[in-house]
Design an enzyme around this catalytic site. Structure first.
Site, PDB file in Angstrom:
ATOM      1  N   GLU A  13       0.833  -1.220   0.000  1.00  0.00           N
ATOM      2  CA  GLU A  13       0.000   0.000   0.000  1.00  0.00           C
ATOM      3  C   GLU A  13       0.857   1.257   0.000  1.00  0.00           C
ATOM      4  O   GLU A  13       0.359   2.374  -0.061  1.00  0.00           O
ATOM      5  CB  GLU A  13      -0.940   0.007   1.217  1.00  0.00           C
ATOM      6  CG  GLU A  13      -1.926  -1.137   1.251  1.00  0.00           C
ATOM      7  CD  GLU A  13      -2.584  -1.320  -0.142  1.00  0.00           C
ATOM      8  OE1 GLU A  13      -2.455  -2.419  -0.715  1.00  0.00           O
ATOM      9  OE2 GLU A  13      -3.156  -0.327  -0.650  1.00  0.00           O
ATOM     10  N   ARG A  49      18.785   8.831 -21.988  1.00  0.00           N
ATOM     11  CA  ARG A  49      18.770   9.332 -23.371  1.00  0.00           C
ATOM     12  C   ARG A  49      19.237  10.777 -23.462  1.00  0.00           C
ATOM     13  O   ARG A  49      19.673  11.240 -24.508  1.00  0.00           O
ATOM     14  CB  ARG A  49      17.365   9.249 -23.962  1.00  0.00           C
ATOM     15  CG  ARG A  49      16.861   7.844 -24.220  1.00  0.00           C
ATOM     16  CD  ARG A  49      15.477   7.876 -24.854  1.00  0.00           C
ATOM     17  NE  ARG A  49      15.563   8.116 -26.300  1.00  0.00           N
ATOM     18  CZ  ARG A  49      15.389   9.270 -26.884  1.00  0.00           C
ATOM     19  NH1 ARG A  49      15.109  10.316 -26.147  1.00  0.00           N
ATOM     20  NH2 ARG A  49      15.460   9.404 -28.191  1.00  0.00           N
ATOM     21  N   ASP A  90      13.365  14.902 -30.536  1.00  0.00           N
ATOM     22  CA  ASP A  90      12.336  14.104 -29.859  1.00  0.00           C
ATOM     23  C   ASP A  90      11.016  14.842 -29.788  1.00  0.00           C
ATOM     24  O   ASP A  90      10.971  16.048 -29.765  1.00  0.00           O
ATOM     25  CB  ASP A  90      12.747  13.889 -28.393  1.00  0.00           C
ATOM     26  CG  ASP A  90      13.719  12.746 -28.265  1.00  0.00           C
ATOM     27  OD1 ASP A  90      14.311  12.621 -27.191  1.00  0.00           O
ATOM     28  OD2 ASP A  90      13.901  12.042 -29.260  1.00  0.00           O
TER      29      ASP A  90
HETATM   30  C1  4FV Z   1       3.212   4.547  -8.809  1.00  0.00           C
HETATM   31  C2  4FV Z   1       2.814   5.480  -9.776  1.00  0.00           C
HETATM   32  C3  4FV Z   1       2.345   3.583  -8.151  1.00  0.00           C
HETATM   33  C4  4FV Z   1       1.353   2.586  -5.247  1.00  0.00           C
HETATM   34  C5  4FV Z   1       1.479   1.694  -4.086  1.00  0.00           C
HETATM   35  C6  4FV Z   1       3.014   0.938  -5.754  1.00  0.00           C
HETATM   36  C7  4FV Z   1       2.105   1.938  -6.358  1.00  0.00           C
HETATM   37  C8  4FV Z   1       2.637   0.802  -4.344  1.00  0.00           C
HETATM   38  N1  4FV Z   1       4.533   4.690  -8.611  1.00  0.00           N
HETATM   39  N2  4FV Z   1       3.928   6.165 -10.161  1.00  0.00           N
HETATM   40  N3  4FV Z   1       1.598   5.699 -10.299  1.00  0.00           N
HETATM   41  N4  4FV Z   1       2.885   2.908  -7.088  1.00  0.00           N
HETATM   42  O1  4FV Z   1       1.183   3.420  -8.536  1.00  0.00           O
HETATM   43  O2  4FV Z   1       4.939   5.664  -9.450  1.00  0.00           O
HETATM   44  O3  4FV Z   1       3.653   1.267  -3.572  1.00  0.00           O
END
Ligand code: 4FV
Length: 254
Positions: A115, A153, A168
């Protein structure tokens, strides 16, 4: 640039290191990259890295101690590094942010799981939070890979010769122009004649105008949220005038 990824799934990264631009940048020693297993810093016979949330509720939370241990070791290795936590609560990653990150010497990337991570890690260790996008992943690993690829990159000398970051999408704020390659005829569809003209000025003009119209049609927000270059503004004004003439002609019932 040194990248140090902290994750409970380090086995997700070797194949990422061994392909494409990241592989080339490592071979050119333009970047160094490693993935550390947070579980190696967990204590107890089961080396748990998660526990139930205080106050109850569904799911598990990443424990602070193993993360702190992994962070301290990573910081010892790259003392000048900025520490990023991948989380949906972060600023959305984009090319502009990538350019800022590419000027750094080192990045420690924390991949959350469950979580999320214990809040006390934010205060003491995290320099900034970055989100890959407004959706929920099961872990931050894909975000870490995206940041490493996009930033790599942009490191001078990584993209050699033909491919340059300058052309890009987003590098100049516009979507990229249409691309064509052989065959000249594909299932009855041809290729714009200007691309065979050899007139590089005309080809550049066509590419600029297709990039601008595609951005207008597909990502108007990219035009609304930035100062347009004079050439872009002049072209939009030209189209606006021409469209105005067509509309007024229509209203005169011609
Ligand atoms: C997330 C996102 C993401 C949330 C709980 C993994 C999840 C668990 N990370 N960008 N969108 N992480 O959903 O970077 O920790």
């Amino acid at each position: 640039m040194q990248f140090s990824v902290l994750t409970i799934f380090p086995e997700m990264f070797p194949s990422f290191w061994e392909h494409g631009i990241v592989r080339r940048a490592i071979a050119q020693e333009k970047i160094q990259a490693s993935a550390r297993n947070i579980r190696d810093f967990a204590s107890g016979k089961h080396r748990v890295t998660d526990d139930r949330p205080y106050g109850g509720g569904a799911g598990m939370v990443m424990k602070p101690e193993p993360l702190a241990g992994a962070l301290r070791e990573a910081k010892r290795e790259i003392p000048f590094a900025e520490t990023i936590l991948l989380t949906p609560q972060g600023r959305i990653f984009n090319q502009k942010m990538a350019k800022q990150l590419a000027s750094l010497q080192g990045l420690i990337l924390i991949c959350g799981r469950y979580e999320g991570v214990d809040e006390r890690i934010f205060d003491d260790f995290v320099d900034f939070e970055v989100s890959l996008g407004d959706y929920v992943l099961t872990g931050g690993e894909l975000g870490a890979m995206a940041i490493i690829e996009v930033v790599t990159r942009l490191i001078p000398g990584v993209l050699g010769g033909v491919d340059s970051a300058e052309s890009d999408s987003f590098s100049d704020g516009l979507l990229e122009h249409a691309q064509y390659t052989r065959p000249r005829e594909f299932e009855g569809e041809g290729v714009p004649e200007v691309l065979f003209s050899g007139n590089h000025k005309e080809i550049a003009k066509w590419r600029f105008e297709t990039a601008l119209i595609r951005t207008f049609l597909k990502r108007k927000d990219l035009l609304e949220n930035r100062n347009l270059k004079s050439r872009e503004l002049d072209t939009l004004k030209k189209w606006h005038r021409e469209i105005g003439k067509i509309i007024s002609a229509q209203s005169r019932g011609l």
